[in-house]
Design a protein around this motif. Sequence first.
Motif, PDB file in Angstrom:
ATOM      1  N   GLN A  66       0.788  -1.227   0.000  1.00 55.13           N
ATOM      2  CA  GLN A  66       0.000   0.000   0.000  1.00 55.13           C
ATOM      3  C   GLN A  66       0.824   1.283   0.000  1.00 55.13           C
ATOM      4  OE1 GLN A  66       0.207  -2.298   2.518  1.00 55.13           O
ATOM      5  NE2 GLN A  66      -0.856  -1.572   4.357  1.00 55.13           N
ATOM      6  N   ASP A  67       2.055   1.240   0.488  1.00 56.67           N
ATOM      7  CA  ASP A  67       2.884   2.446   0.485  1.00 56.67           C
ATOM      8  C   ASP A  67       3.753   2.552  -0.762  1.00 56.67           C
ATOM      9  OD1 ASP A  67       4.703   0.454   0.934  1.00 56.67           O
ATOM     10  OD2 ASP A  67       5.399   1.198   2.875  1.00 56.67           O
ATOM     11  N   GLN A 128      -3.175   2.470  -5.369  1.00 53.84           N
ATOM     12  CA  GLN A 128      -2.417   2.660  -4.131  1.00 53.84           C
ATOM     13  C   GLN A 128      -3.206   3.526  -3.147  1.00 53.84           C
ATOM     14  OE1 GLN A 128       0.181   0.182  -5.488  1.00 53.84           O
ATOM     15  NE2 GLN A 128       0.542   1.104  -3.509  1.00 53.84           N
ATOM     16  N   GLU A 129      -3.918   4.521  -3.673  1.00 51.79           N
ATOM     17  CA  GLU A 129      -4.711   5.395  -2.800  1.00 51.79           C
ATOM     18  C   GLU A 129      -5.801   4.606  -2.080  1.00 51.79           C
ATOM     19  OE1 GLU A 129      -2.540   7.661  -5.708  1.00 51.79           O
ATOM     20  OE2 GLU A 129      -4.000   6.039  -5.985  1.00 51.79           O
ATOM     21  N   GLN A 132      -4.278   2.488   0.668  1.00 54.20           N
ATOM     22  CA  GLN A 132      -3.941   3.305   1.832  1.00 54.20           C
ATOM     23  C   GLN A 132      -5.191   3.672   2.625  1.00 54.20           C
ATOM     24  OE1 GLN A 132      -1.698   6.570   0.188  1.00 54.20           O
ATOM     25  NE2 GLN A 132       0.089   5.308  -0.258  1.00 54.20           N
ATOM     26  N   THR A 135      -6.100   0.762   4.791  1.00 54.55           N
ATOM     27  CA  THR A 135      -5.201   0.701   5.942  1.00 54.55           C
ATOM     28  C   THR A 135      -5.664   1.661   7.035  1.00 54.55           C
ATOM     29  OG1 THR A 135      -3.370   0.200   4.437  1.00 54.55           O
ATOM     30  CG2 THR A 135      -2.789   0.879   6.665  1.00 54.55           C
ATOM     31  N   PRO A 142       0.937  -0.402   8.466  1.00 54.48           N
ATOM     32  CA  PRO A 142       1.296  -0.971   7.157  1.00 54.48           C
ATOM     33  C   PRO A 142       2.570  -1.808   7.166  1.00 54.48           C
ATOM     34  CG  PRO A 142       1.708   1.400   7.198  1.00 54.48           C
ATOM     35  CD  PRO A 142       0.958   1.070   8.449  1.00 54.48           C
ATOM     36  N   SER A 143       3.341  -1.720   8.245  1.00 53.72           N
ATOM     37  CA  SER A 143       4.558  -2.533   8.304  1.00 53.72           C
ATOM     38  C   SER A 143       4.250  -3.999   8.589  1.00 53.72           C
ATOM     39  CB  SER A 143       5.518  -1.986   9.365  1.00 53.72           C
ATOM     40  OG  SER A 143       4.990  -2.180  10.672  1.00 53.72           O
ATOM     41  N   TRP A 146       0.000  -5.895   5.308  1.00 53.49           N
ATOM     42  CA  TRP A 146       0.183  -5.486   3.926  1.00 53.49           C
ATOM     43  C   TRP A 146      -1.104  -5.674   3.132  1.00 53.49           C
ATOM     44  CZ3 TRP A 146       5.205  -8.631   2.395  1.00 53.49           C
ATOM     45  CH2 TRP A 146       6.288  -8.151   3.146  1.00 53.49           C
TER      46      TRP A 146
END
Length: 231
Positions: A66-67, A128-129, A132, A135, A142-143, A146
């Motif tokens: 996601q990042d 990707q937006e 995010q 999340t 996010p670490s 995923w």
Amino acid sequence: MTDKKKIQLIYLGVGAICAMILGVSFWLTTLRGKLRENNVPIVEDAGKEEAGDLWELEKDLDLVKQDGAAVKISDLKNKVWVAAQYYTSCPMCAARNANSLLGVYNEHKSEEDFQVVCFSVDPDEDTQEKLQEMTKSLSVDPSNWWFVKAEREPLLQYMRYEMKFGDIRERKDPIEAAAKGKWSHDLGILVFRGNTLVKKWHERLPPESLSDVVRTALSEIKKDEVAESDE
């Protein structure tokens, strides 16, 4: 009706039932053989709660989370990771994430060896937006949670034939699609210890059983780490 005719009818009925049983048995045997030919594992005792090695991942896969960072399946080789399919507009995924995945995540998120990985079944639409936003909506880190995507065909092939998720199909009925989302996909959750699939959890099972499997797998991976450090 004479007694003779009654007896004949009874024999005919018994014969029909036997033929039906034999037919079903033959069909099941044929189906089982096809599953083995297609390299699809036949999971016995799927409702059991204890973990037991089921499948080994043999191939790697490049992913984007996601990042925007590039990651691989092989990055999880020393983790206990919980895998699920999703797409950002799926109402059924949202319910499962809130009811099952989030509870397991909150229980184990402090464990260094624990990871949640959600694989998009609609990577062309899941920007990707949007990843995010998912999340943030779940308030997860996010670490260690995923949301990943990749090129559509390699990703779908990997999930189906390497990870052993179920088939993905597009819903054609507009009413069904409006209620359940565009894509029908596997709502089960897979628990891996490194490259080894140790459990497929079905959404009909209680969330506690999923957490028990994760706890057992974490204990086993810690034992492996201690054994390696002692060598």
